[in-house]
Design an enzyme around this catalytic site. Sequence first.
Site, mmCIF file in Angstrom:
data_model
loop_
_atom_site.group_PDB
_atom_site.id
_atom_site.type_symbol
_atom_site.label_atom_id
_atom_site.label_comp_id
_atom_site.label_asym_id
_atom_site.label_seq_id
_atom_site.Cartn_x
_atom_site.Cartn_y
_atom_site.Cartn_z
ATOM 1 N N THR A 269 36.228 34.085 34.980
ATOM 2 C CA THR A 269 35.104 33.212 34.644
ATOM 3 C C THR A 269 34.810 33.159 33.153
ATOM 4 O OG1 THR A 269 33.470 34.992 34.833
ATOM 5 C CG2 THR A 269 33.993 33.758 36.851
ATOM 6 N N TRP B 251 31.405 48.845 33.525
ATOM 7 C CA TRP B 251 32.430 49.817 33.919
ATOM 8 C C TRP B 251 32.293 51.125 33.164
ATOM 9 C CZ3 TRP B 251 34.587 49.289 38.328
ATOM 10 C CH2 TRP B 251 34.799 48.023 38.867
ATOM 11 N N ARG C 197 46.298 44.622 30.637
ATOM 12 C CA ARG C 197 45.427 45.486 31.434
ATOM 13 C C ARG C 197 46.156 46.657 32.077
ATOM 14 N NH1 ARG C 197 40.336 42.943 33.005
ATOM 15 N NH2 ARG C 197 40.202 40.841 32.150
ATOM 16 N N CYS D 144 27.151 37.773 35.253
ATOM 17 C CA CYS D 144 27.813 36.562 35.755
ATOM 18 C C CYS D 144 27.596 36.508 37.260
ATOM 19 C CB CYS D 144 29.307 36.618 35.425
ATOM 20 S SG CYS D 144 30.346 35.506 36.370
ATOM 21 N N CYS E 92 30.771 36.874 39.346
ATOM 22 C CA CYS E 92 31.264 38.249 39.242
ATOM 23 C C CYS E 92 30.366 39.198 40.016
ATOM 24 C CB CYS E 92 31.331 38.684 37.780
ATOM 25 S SG CYS E 92 32.296 37.598 36.710
#
Length: 501
Positions: A208, A219, A300, A404, A407
């Site tokens: 997004t 996180w 990642r 978000c 999310c």
Amino acid sequence: MATGATEMAYKNYCVVFIIFALVIVQAVGYDTELYETKPCDSNACFDELHGSLGDCSCNVDTIDYFNNVKIYPRLQSLVRKDYFRFYKVNLKKECPFWADDSKCAMRFCHIKTCSKESVPGYENGYENEHIDESPATKYSKEAQSNCNSDTDHDHDLGYLNMTISAASQHEIAKWKAYDDALENFCGYDDKDVDAEYVDLLLNPERYTGYKGPSANRIWRSIYQENCFRPKPNPYESFPFVLTSDLGNMCLEKRVFYRAVSGLHSSINIHLCSKYLLYEKGAGFTSDGEWGPNLEEFQRRFDPSQTFGEGPNWLKNLYFVYLLEMRALAKAGPYFETEEYYTGNPTEDEETREAIHNMLSVIYTFPDHFNESSMFNGGSQAAKLKVEFREHFRNISRIMDCVGCDKCKLWGKLQTQGLGTALKILFSSRWNSPESDPNQGKLPVRHRSHERLQRTEIVALFNAFSRLSESIRQLEQFRVMLSSQKEGAQKQSLFRTIQDMK
């Protein structure tokens, strides 16, 4: 004399400076050695993604085949059924841990909610099917039958005082809330005034554009403040527990970290596999083009980009997949007796058949996670179990801090799904000393009074579907990486031939 003293002081200063410099170099060298990794290689993400997962008897290759061939296609069909499409959630809850107004302004962050009337079966009791009756409710005036209509009933002789004060009803409700808190790993907000239905098929999980300090804080808070840690992590920019340190943690704490890490890996894979490649228009539904982004996947998970931890994070994805699949197997007979009511008899029957078919496949998996080896050891184990549950409840609350909406939706759903799996695995209500002779060693019998809320069932199956799709998407990235490497080799060979001419 003064000159000699000056020279001596200068020499001492140089010695101190050199020692200080050596300490700095040694510290930097240690840090470099700790995180030293091989240069980026096209297949580096998958070189170590084989063999045993650790903390269980299963291996990666067995799960790959079982999921991609048997589970994935069944789950994809199942979660498109009306029962699993609609998820009730409160996306308006305030963050309980910090003040944060950094809402995602991109249109891809927004979601479309449904009116209650548009949810199949709502008008015929969709919501009320799994509402647990409060113990205080049965003593209310409305709940009592009218015995005076019975001609054989003598009111004076048979009188039983069934009244209960409002204060006592309130206390009994608190007892139930306390009992539920001992079993639940997540908070529930589907009964909130602000809770709304969301059609998951119209609001798919994908990239997004939500990133930056707000997203990173989510996180970081999860890993640094709510995951068990063998020791403080001195690396502020790297909040994860190093795999080399996991061996210093007990099984229960390792399971917790690996489950959270696996969930995080799965979410990252979803964002990489449905990445916004380019925009076509400016409408609310965003006529964008989504697809796999190999470069983002490597960023990642490639060892050279993740201090060598990327492949271990991918292994944790397989680990949490086993965890949730075991929960489905343990509660299998319960799920097979559910009605999955939506008001459409034909679809409801198809849903029940699909559930039965998928569970029959899950029962055949040879190496289920063994939760019975955890939380054994008296008072210390009981205390650890409480910490385990409270840490996870905190993580479920952190999802209300996501800026978000899309999310947040998928974060809350997948967290509740994992929390439901943990509830089934580690709640005493779901344990049974008996095993089902038709399903081997799986102790799948549950107590007859145990029920799951509809949102828990929807969250668990959709969360497992997300993990299943992540494992399936890994195969796509593996093929893309191999093609990339093959293309690079052909170009190198072509250049070599050109140079020889």
